[in-house]
Design a protein around this motif. Structure first.
Motif, PDB file in Angstrom:
ATOM      1  N   GLY A   9       7.478  26.193 -19.701  1.00 36.86           N
ATOM      2  CA  GLY A   9       8.796  25.876 -20.566  1.00 36.86           C
ATOM      3  C   GLY A   9       9.374  25.390 -19.194  1.00 36.86           C
ATOM      4  N   ASN A  32       5.291  22.717 -17.226  1.00 42.91           N
ATOM      5  CA  ASN A  32       5.048  22.783 -18.399  1.00 42.91           C
ATOM      6  C   ASN A  32       5.579  22.514 -19.687  1.00 42.91           C
ATOM      7  OD1 ASN A  32       4.550  25.314 -20.743  1.00 42.91           O
ATOM      8  ND2 ASN A  32       3.889  23.624 -21.471  1.00 42.91           N
ATOM      9  N   ALA A  59       2.479  21.018 -23.028  1.00 45.71           N
ATOM     10  CA  ALA A  59       1.490  22.064 -23.988  1.00 45.71           C
ATOM     11  C   ALA A  59       2.251  23.219 -24.930  1.00 45.71           C
ATOM     12  CB  ALA A  59       0.759  23.027 -23.211  1.00 45.71           C
ATOM     13  N   VAL A 111       4.544  33.249 -29.767  1.00 45.19           N
ATOM     14  CA  VAL A 111       5.179  32.844 -28.319  1.00 45.19           C
ATOM     15  C   VAL A 111       5.405  33.652 -27.370  1.00 45.19           C
ATOM     16  CG1 VAL A 111       6.911  30.337 -27.136  1.00 45.19           C
ATOM     17  CG2 VAL A 111       6.232  30.339 -29.296  1.00 45.19           C
ATOM     18  N   VAL A 141       8.786  36.265 -16.752  1.00 45.54           N
ATOM     19  CA  VAL A 141      10.234  35.852 -17.397  1.00 45.54           C
ATOM     20  C   VAL A 141      10.225  36.965 -18.760  1.00 45.54           C
ATOM     21  CG1 VAL A 141      11.406  35.188 -17.785  1.00 45.54           C
ATOM     22  CG2 VAL A 141      10.182  33.700 -16.508  1.00 45.54           C
TER      23      VAL A 141
HETATM   24  P1  NAP Z   1      15.943  27.897 -22.679  1.00 47.48           P
HETATM   25  O1  NAP Z   1      17.418  27.179 -21.843  1.00 47.48           O
HETATM   26  O2  NAP Z   1      15.668  27.494 -24.523  1.00 47.48           O
HETATM   27  O3  NAP Z   1      14.705  27.232 -22.717  1.00 47.48           O
HETATM   28  C1  NAP Z   1      13.863  27.371 -22.900  1.00 47.48           C
HETATM   29  C2  NAP Z   1      12.217  26.684 -22.734  1.00 47.48           C
HETATM   30  O4  NAP Z   1      11.170  27.122 -23.578  1.00 47.48           O
HETATM   31  C3  NAP Z   1      12.359  25.805 -22.906  1.00 47.48           C
HETATM   32  O5  NAP Z   1      11.828  24.010 -22.072  1.00 47.48           O
HETATM   33  C4  NAP Z   1      11.650  25.122 -24.127  1.00 47.48           C
HETATM   34  O6  NAP Z   1      11.095  23.838 -24.814  1.00 47.48           O
HETATM   35  C5  NAP Z   1      10.224  26.441 -23.833  1.00 47.48           C
HETATM   36  N1  NAP Z   1       9.154  26.300 -24.658  1.00 47.48           N
HETATM   37  C6  NAP Z   1       9.952  27.336 -25.936  1.00 47.48           C
HETATM   38  N2  NAP Z   1       8.684  27.242 -27.092  1.00 47.48           N
HETATM   39  C7  NAP Z   1       7.545  26.979 -26.305  1.00 47.48           C
HETATM   40  C8  NAP Z   1       5.396  26.649 -26.000  1.00 47.48           C
HETATM   41  N3  NAP Z   1       5.690  27.870 -27.202  1.00 47.48           N
HETATM   42  N4  NAP Z   1       5.482  26.448 -25.420  1.00 47.48           N
HETATM   43  C9  NAP Z   1       5.566  25.929 -24.274  1.00 47.48           C
HETATM   44  N5  NAP Z   1       7.294  26.116 -23.858  1.00 47.48           N
HETATM   45  C10 NAP Z   1       8.135  26.523 -24.658  1.00 47.48           C
HETATM   46  O7  NAP Z   1      15.357  29.374 -22.271  1.00 47.48           O
HETATM   47  P2  NAP Z   1      15.771  29.886 -20.587  1.00 47.48           P
HETATM   48  O8  NAP Z   1      16.837  30.480 -21.240  1.00 47.48           O
HETATM   49  O9  NAP Z   1      15.895  28.782 -20.108  1.00 47.48           O
HETATM   50  O10 NAP Z   1      14.881  30.507 -21.190  1.00 47.48           O
HETATM   51  C11 NAP Z   1      13.554  31.094 -20.285  1.00 47.48           C
HETATM   52  C12 NAP Z   1      13.301  31.950 -20.460  1.00 47.48           C
HETATM   53  O11 NAP Z   1      13.754  33.436 -19.958  1.00 47.48           O
HETATM   54  C13 NAP Z   1      12.702  32.994 -21.999  1.00 47.48           C
HETATM   55  O12 NAP Z   1      11.429  33.439 -21.978  1.00 47.48           O
HETATM   56  C14 NAP Z   1      14.083  33.614 -22.715  1.00 47.48           C
HETATM   57  O13 NAP Z   1      13.366  34.871 -23.345  1.00 47.48           O
HETATM   58  C15 NAP Z   1      13.839  34.387 -21.110  1.00 47.48           C
HETATM   59  N6  NAP Z   1      15.281  34.984 -20.831  1.00 47.48           N
HETATM   60  C16 NAP Z   1      16.889  34.377 -20.803  1.00 47.48           C
HETATM   61  C17 NAP Z   1      17.916  34.672 -21.403  1.00 47.48           C
HETATM   62  C18 NAP Z   1      18.635  34.078 -21.025  1.00 47.48           C
HETATM   63  O14 NAP Z   1      19.866  34.943 -21.451  1.00 47.48           O
HETATM   64  N7  NAP Z   1      19.326  33.152 -20.764  1.00 47.48           N
HETATM   65  C19 NAP Z   1      17.985  36.495 -21.304  1.00 47.48           C
HETATM   66  C20 NAP Z   1      16.855  36.870 -20.693  1.00 47.48           C
HETATM   67  C21 NAP Z   1      15.520  36.200 -20.667  1.00 47.48           C
HETATM   68  P3  NAP Z   1      11.117  23.431 -25.650  1.00 47.48           P
HETATM   69  O15 NAP Z   1      12.175  23.144 -26.029  1.00 47.48           O
HETATM   70  O16 NAP Z   1      10.142  21.799 -25.355  1.00 47.48           O
HETATM   71  O17 NAP Z   1      10.130  23.824 -26.574  1.00 47.48           O
END
Ligand code: NAP
Length: 248
Positions: A9, A32, A59, A111, A141
């Motif tokens: 991601g 990825n 993927a 996921v 994460v």
């Molecule tokens: P984000 O901006 O929505 O990015 C999520 C990434 O994961 C995107 O690149 C997305 O790509 C990819 N992804 C989603 N489903 C996928 C799949 N099935 N296979 C491969 N890639 C996939 O989110 P983020 O905030 O950076 O989050 C990253 C991580 O941090 C996540 O695990 C989230 O739960 C965790 N987190 C975030 C926060 C926050 O406040 N932002 C807080 C706590 C934890 P596509 O769009 O192409 O699917």
């Protein structure tokens, strides 16, 4: 030879910030992504232009065949794997449990939980000393949601991250003798697009007065904690957690 870090991601948000920092710190980076090919390729170009090494691989981590192909492709491209960052994660529209249907629950767990398990499994098979590997590091994460429960928003997501926490604790003990450390970061409210997928792009601003440090977090602040756990700087830490949540 550079150590190789696979980040799931990594097309945007925390994953993209981790890829940039990892390249800066001397890792060859396997990014990825699921859908955002252009964004992933732009990141590869940015890393390459500044002298780093990176490749992008499509993927869906929830699909076993695609995960197997991903790890095979990374091996073909780089010939080794030293670090896996399980960053891919999703949440869905804010709602109470009474409104959640089974399709949503399956997507969220597929996921966040199954995807993380599958990637851990494939990484252990390549990095574990019992499989002929040289050891390595896995960073999951998770989220502060695993502790807070996310009531009225997404307790399914919070529970999925609770499973990631348990996986981190158990797998760390299971593979310690194979030379693999397994740790996790628990971000709090970080400024990324993920809040828009919950239906509230301004969620961080709405809740920031409840954060002891008084602001939402930046993706780079999470990336630095991930890099610490990924590197030998944390050589005596396994089964551990770093909360990156401004005290929330
Ligand atoms: P984000 O901006 O929505 O990015 C999520 C990434 O994961 C995107 O690149 C997305 O790509 C990819 N992804 C989603 N489903 C996928 C799949 N099935 N296979 C491969 N890639 C996939 O989110 P983020 O905030 O950076 O989050 C990253 C991580 O941090 C996540 O695990 C989230 O739960 C965790 N987190 C975030 C926060 C926050 O406040 N932002 C807080 C706590 C934890 P596509 O769009 O192409 O699917």
């Amino acid at each position: 030879m550079k150590k190789v870090m696979l980040i799931t991601g990594a097309s945007r948000g925390i994953g993209a910030a981790t890829a940039l920092l990892a390249a800066e710190r001397g890792f060859a980076v396997a990014l990825n992504y699921r859908r955002e090919r252009d964004a992933a390729q732009a990141l590869v170009a940015r890393i390459t232009a500044s002298g780093g090494e990176a490749r992008a691989f499509a993927a869906d981590v929830a699909d076993e065949d695609e995960v197997l192909r991903l790890f095979g492709d990374v091996h073909d491209a780089f010939g080794r794997l030293d670090v896996l960052v399980n960053n891919a994660g999703i949440l869905e529209r804010q709602m109470r449990l009474e409104e959640m249907d089974v399709a949503r629950l399956q997507r969220v767990f597929a996921v966040n939980v199954t995807g993380t398990f599958l990637c851990c499994r494939e990484a252990v098979k390549r990095m574990g000393r019992r499989h002929g590997g040289r050891g390595g590091s896995i960073v999951n994460v998770s989220s502060m949601a695993s502790r807070l429960g996310s009531p009225n928003e997404y307790i399914d997501y919070a529970a999925a991250k609770g499973a990631v926490d348990s996986l981190t604790i158990g797998l760390a003990k299971e593979v310690a003798a194979d030379g693999i450390r397994v740790n996790a970061v628990r971000p709090g409210l970080i400024k990324t697009d993920i809040h828009a997928s919950g239906g509230e792009p301004g969620r961080v601003e709405r809740l920031q007065s409840a954060i002891p440090l008084g602001r939402g977090g930046e993706v780079e602040e999470v990336a630095r904690a991930i890099l610490f756990l990924a590197s030998d700087e944390s050589s005596y830490s396994t089964g551990g957690f770093i909360d990156v949540s401004g005290g929330r």
